[in-house]
Structure formats: C-alpha cells, structure tokens
Design a protein around this motif. Structure first.
Motif, PDB file in Angstrom:
ATOM      1  N   ASP A  19      -9.486   3.239  -3.724  1.00  0.00           N
ATOM      2  CA  ASP A  19      -8.945   3.171  -5.075  1.00  0.00           C
ATOM      3  C   ASP A  19      -7.919   4.276  -5.269  1.00  0.00           C
ATOM      4  N   PRO A  20      -6.728   3.944  -5.786  1.00  0.00           N
ATOM      5  CA  PRO A  20      -5.786   5.014  -6.118  1.00  0.00           C
ATOM      6  C   PRO A  20      -6.308   5.805  -7.316  1.00  0.00           C
ATOM      7  N   VAL A  52       1.560   8.790  -3.039  1.00  0.00           N
ATOM      8  CA  VAL A  52       2.496   7.717  -3.384  1.00  0.00           C
ATOM      9  C   VAL A  52       1.988   6.977  -4.609  1.00  0.00           C
ATOM     10  N   ALA A  53       2.882   6.715  -5.557  1.00  0.00           N
ATOM     11  CA  ALA A  53       2.561   5.927  -6.749  1.00  0.00           C
ATOM     12  C   ALA A  53       2.545   4.459  -6.362  1.00  0.00           C
ATOM     13  N   CYS A  58      -2.118   7.383  -4.447  1.00  0.00           N
ATOM     14  CA  CYS A  58      -3.004   7.628  -3.314  1.00  0.00           C
ATOM     15  C   CYS A  58      -3.427   9.088  -3.364  1.00  0.00           C
ATOM     16  N   SER A  59      -4.720   9.341  -3.207  1.00  0.00           N
ATOM     17  CA  SER A  59      -5.196  10.726  -3.260  1.00  0.00           C
ATOM     18  C   SER A  59      -4.792  11.519  -2.019  1.00  0.00           C
ATOM     19  N   GLY A 119       0.817  -1.199   0.000  1.00  0.00           N
ATOM     20  CA  GLY A 119       0.000   0.000   0.000  1.00  0.00           C
ATOM     21  C   GLY A 119       0.853   1.252   0.000  1.00  0.00           C
ATOM     22  N   CYS A 120       0.170   2.360   0.128  1.00  0.00           N
ATOM     23  CA  CYS A 120       0.830   3.663   0.112  1.00  0.00           C
ATOM     24  C   CYS A 120       1.407   3.977   1.493  1.00  0.00           C
ATOM     25  N   ALA A 121       2.029   5.148   1.621  1.00  0.00           N
ATOM     26  CA  ALA A 121       2.686   5.536   2.869  1.00  0.00           C
ATOM     27  C   ALA A 121       1.702   5.809   4.001  1.00  0.00           C
TER      28      ALA A 121
END
Length: 165
Positions: free
Chosen positions: A58-59, A82-83, A77-78, A8-10
């Motif tokens: 959802d990214p 992070v991609a 991530c909105s 996942g993202c940060a």
C-alpha cells in the motif's frame, strides 16, 4: 485504452492494476502540479478508488498543502517516495499519475486544464480541449463516465464511503 492497465512506483514495491477505463484523463498545468511533480504538468487518470486494485504494498498517504489553503492527499511509495496517485475531496475518486503506468503511452489527455499557468514552451494539440482554469464536467465527459460519477454521488448520499475530512 485497453484495460486492465498496470503500473507502479520506481522501485517496484507498489504495484497496481486499473480494472476499468478511467472516467477522464486530465493534463493539469497548475502551479501546484508543477511544484509537486517538478515538471511542466501532470497527467492524471481520474478513476473510482475501487477500480484501482493494489497488487503489492500500500502506498503511504501524505497530506500536501495547496495554494488555496486546502490539502491534497498524495499516496507515495514508502521506499522510493514516487507519487502513485492522489485524492482531492472525494475518497471514492483517485487521480492516478499517468507516468506511473507500465506503458504511459497507453493514455492521452482528454483535456488540458489550468493552462493560464502553462509554461510558454509547452505546445498544446488543437484536437484536445484546453481551459484557462477548469471546465464543465457535464459538457465534456462522456455519458458513461457521467453515469459512473453519478453512481458515486448516489453512494455518498446513501451514507457510503464519505468525503474526506
């Protein structure tokens, strides 16, 4: 690699699970990847989009220009930006960023690509194939991955999920 892998993202808003091993794993040293990541290279796990299960949020897709005039769709991530993964020409294949895995050490590159723009201080292992630009997929990918890729092409030819326009 053992599946399923999660990542996942940060900030933790975006979470995903890979439901199978990737088709293949690239370490890309191209200038686009260097610019987009702010690093020397990116690790991308190529995997069918339907094998990336989104667990939370959802990214958001962002189309980013590339040096050749095309665009790359990066899903971020909105919240923390992070991609998490990208797609290039086929919506059916995701390029999951290896650094977003909960355990990034669970994967290793199958190949190094675009090494013509590799930073001079990066040392490549002799045990992993490396190419100045790209390589012949049919010669390098395992048979099972080629079969999975062919299944995607068959789906496309039957009018399934289409190539991104």
């Amino acid at each position: 690699m053992s599946v399923p892998l999660e990542g996942g993202c940060a900030c933790g808003a975006v979470r995903y699970r890979l439901t199978s091993d990737p088709l293949f794993t690239h370490c890309c040293h191209c200038l686009n990847c260097q610019r987009q990541t702010g690093s020397a290279f990116v690790i991308n796990l190529l995997i069918e989009a339907d094998r990336v299960q989104l667990l939370a949020h959802d990214p958001q897709p962002v189309d980013v220009p590339r040096d050749d005039g095309s665009t790359q769709r990066i899903f971020r991530c909105s919240t923390c930006q992070v991609a998490v993964f990208s797609e290039y020409t086929r919506r059916q294949v995701r390029f999951v960023r290896g650094g977003t895995l909960d355990d990034p050490a669970a994967v290793a590159p199958d190949v190094h690509i675009f090494t013509r723009s590799k930073l001079p201080w990066v040392r490549l292992p002799e045990s992993v194939p490396a190419f100045d630009v790209y390589y012949d997929t049919k010669k390098l990918w395992p048979a099972a991955s080629l079969e999975r890729l062919e299944a995607l092409a068959d789906e496309f030819s039957r009018g399934g999920p289409s190539k991104r326009e």
